[in-house]
Design a protein around this motif. Structure first.
Motif, mmCIF file in Angstrom:
data_model
loop_
_atom_site.group_PDB
_atom_site.id
_atom_site.type_symbol
_atom_site.label_atom_id
_atom_site.label_comp_id
_atom_site.label_asym_id
_atom_site.label_seq_id
_atom_site.Cartn_x
_atom_site.Cartn_y
_atom_site.Cartn_z
ATOM 1 N N UNK A 166 8.445 6.834 -0.243
ATOM 2 C CA UNK A 166 7.607 6.963 1.114
ATOM 3 C C UNK A 166 8.825 6.157 1.536
ATOM 4 N N UNK A 167 9.223 7.252 3.188
ATOM 5 C CA UNK A 167 10.468 5.686 4.112
ATOM 6 C C UNK A 167 9.674 5.717 5.240
ATOM 7 N N UNK A 168 9.907 4.152 5.323
ATOM 8 C CA UNK A 168 9.483 3.842 6.298
ATOM 9 C C UNK A 168 10.365 3.030 7.214
ATOM 10 N N UNK A 206 13.143 4.302 -6.270
ATOM 11 C CA UNK A 206 12.549 3.416 -5.417
ATOM 12 C C UNK A 206 11.630 4.247 -4.589
ATOM 13 N N UNK A 207 10.786 3.991 -4.634
ATOM 14 C CA UNK A 207 9.535 4.485 -4.454
ATOM 15 C C UNK A 207 9.251 3.834 -2.620
ATOM 16 N N UNK A 208 9.644 3.045 -2.165
ATOM 17 C CA UNK A 208 9.931 3.337 -0.543
ATOM 18 C C UNK A 208 11.017 2.600 -0.002
ATOM 19 N N UNK A 209 11.288 3.334 1.256
ATOM 20 C CA UNK A 209 12.341 3.217 1.403
ATOM 21 C C UNK A 209 12.245 2.454 2.686
ATOM 22 N N UNK A 265 0.805 -0.998 -0.377
ATOM 23 C CA UNK A 265 -0.499 -0.209 -0.216
ATOM 24 C C UNK A 265 0.362 1.113 0.154
ATOM 25 N N UNK A 266 1.506 0.923 0.923
ATOM 26 C CA UNK A 266 3.228 2.664 0.720
ATOM 27 C C UNK A 266 3.631 2.673 -1.192
ATOM 28 N N UNK A 267 3.870 1.576 -1.627
ATOM 29 C CA UNK A 267 4.131 1.542 -3.386
ATOM 30 C C UNK A 267 3.206 2.018 -4.047
ATOM 31 N N UNK A 268 1.855 2.316 -3.480
ATOM 32 C CA UNK A 268 0.674 2.273 -4.290
ATOM 33 C C UNK A 268 0.483 3.757 -4.055
ATOM 34 N N UNK A 269 0.820 4.195 -2.502
ATOM 35 C CA UNK A 269 0.327 5.856 -2.372
ATOM 36 C C UNK A 269 2.270 6.278 -2.928
#
Length: 317
Positions: free
Chosen positions: A218-220, A312-315, A206-210
């Motif tokens: 998005x950094x988690x 990359x969309x998520x870190x 869902x973070x990738x979609x966002x």
């Protein structure tokens, strides 16, 4: 979603093309409908608990869009040859309990005889057209807040494998049957820029979609992500759902997680049922939301931030 074409109707505000949690159709300048539908297989053995979870799961999509659920219809797939009608009655009673709590009116439904038990609802809500929340409008500089811990898929797998403790099962059922209503009501007081709920694609999916929808990264913060109890032991025992591995195979190329041991990421890929809201807010608004949530006894945890778009969309760090 591939194969689906957006309607040319100018009153369609949100269609299928952005993988949002629901569709939005404008009726008047001040009123729009939010519509969604979700059906699940049992994540719990108790029929009434299954009904509650399925209803909370379906209602969540309306909350994630900034809407208020107003009507719903039951969708039942029932193996009448192998289960007694009392089981169906308990499932429907659990669903009705959640609809009552949400203030949502049941208007009917449809039952299909099927080999596999499934239950869900189609739900219609209302929202002001200018107040619709999307999963594709997060802004660089926002902070991210999550309103339920992760782990329901792993625990449900362990329940089926008879390796979950009663405490673990009870915790997962409690979270899955918790409405996102109070979290959503608080969220709307604090100017969220984007929202989605965490369900079958897991937190990272869902973070990738966002991120892709907004053209951001998005950094988690891995250490800050809340988890249900005992997940590491269940993972070590092999109680990982197939959907978790499918999510990992699908989304791993989209994330930068070089500093972490791969197994530590598994809960982030875990497919959730009736998961929490993932909310993107400006830092001051996020801080105010977290303070209000703590005062109201609503679970909410900061889990990351929104960065300008990178390769990359998520870190995950």
């Amino acid at each position: 979603m591939s194969g689906l074409r957006r309607s040319d109707d100018p009153r369609l505000l949100v269609g299928p093309e952005t993988s949002d949690d629901g569709g939005v159709y404008c009726l008047t300048p001040d009123l729009a409908l939010v519509e969604s539908c979700d059906v699940i297989t049992p994540p719990a053995d108790d029929p009434r608990a299954f009904g509650k979870i399925a209803a909370a799961n379906a209602l969540s999509d309306i909350y994630a869009m900034g809407g208020r659920p107003v009507t719903a219809m039951n969708l039942v797939f029932f193996p009448a040859c192998s289960l007694p009608p009392e089981v169906l009655a308990e499932i429907l009673a659990g669903g009705q309990e959640m609809l009552d709590e949400a203030g949502c009116c049941l208007t009917g439904g449809h039952t299909v005889e099927d080999d596999e038990l499934k239950f869900g609802l189609s739900v219609t809500g209302t929202v002001h057209p200018a107040a619709v929340l999307r999963n594709s409008t997060a802004r660089p500089g926002d902070l991210l807040v999550l309103t339920k811990p992760l782990g329901s898929g792993i625990i449900a797998t362990a329940v089926k494998g008879e390796l979950a403790t009663p405490e673990q099962e009870a915790e997962a059922v409690a979270w899955m049957s918790l409405l996102n209503r109070r979290a959503a009501e608080l969220m709307l007081r604090h100017r969220p820029s984007a929202c989605t709920d965490i369900t079958g694609f897991g937190l990272i999916g869902h973070c990738c979609e966002m991120a892709k929808g907004a053209g951001v990264t998005i950094r988690l913060d891995h250490a800050a992500i809340p988890l249900m109890g005992g997940l590491s032991g269940l993972i070590a025992d092999g109680m990982v759902p197939a959907g978790c591995y499918r999510n990992r195979d699908c989304y791993l190329p989209d994330i930068d997680s070089t500093s972490l041991v791969p197994d530590l990421l598994l809960p982030l890929f875990d497919p959730q049922t009736s998961g929490g809201l993932l909310i993107s807010c400006a830092p001051d608004d996020a801080a105010a939301f977290l303070a209000d949530a703590a005062a109201a006894g609503v679970f909410a945890r900061p889990v990351g931030a929104v960065l300008p778009g990178r390769a990359q969309p998520v870190l995950v760090a």
